[in-house]
Design a protein around this motif. Structure first.
Motif: not given
Length: 131
Positions: A106-114
């Protein structure tokens, strides 16, 4: 030539900015000096026999690129900024997930989205105006 921003190029620029920020000179209070009369022997001053090499200060171009990335950070919310900078400083995903109380994917997905948000905004700014 118009540069196309991708998630990878934006992430690399954030990592470069974090490295440049680490190489900046330390901020110290001007005019403060200790007058304590202590004699320090060289063996006490440098107890470590291994030499520690510091990187040279960043060039003006590096600082300009870092300041440009600092302007990009303003496009994100506060928690997103913390996430992006933690990853730019090469924190492990497990540590980041503990900080944000979520799973590492989830943290990786949020980083990727940002990163994608920043890349999209940069690409939108780089497009010439159509008449």
């Amino acid at each position: 030539m118009v540069e196309v921003w991708t998630v990878e190029t934006v992430a690399d620029r954030f990592v470069d900015a974090a490295r440049t920020a680490r190489r900046l000179p330390r901020v110290m209070v001007q005019g403060y000096a200790s007058t304590w009369p202590i004699v320090i022997l060289p063996s006490d001053a440098y107890p470590d026999p291994h030499k520690v090499y510091r990187l040279p200060p960043p060039s003006p171009q590096d600082v300009e690129r870092m300041l440009e990335v600092m302007r990009w950070v303003q496009l994100l919310e506060l928690d997103e900024r913390h996430l992006v900078w933690m990853r730019a400083k090469r924190f492990d995903w497990v540590e980041i997930s503990k900080r944000f109380a979520c799973d590492r994917t989830t943290a990786w997905r949020r980083w990727k989205r940002d990163m994608q948000v920043v890349a999209d905004l940069l690409n939108r700014q780089a497009q010439p105006l159509k008449k």
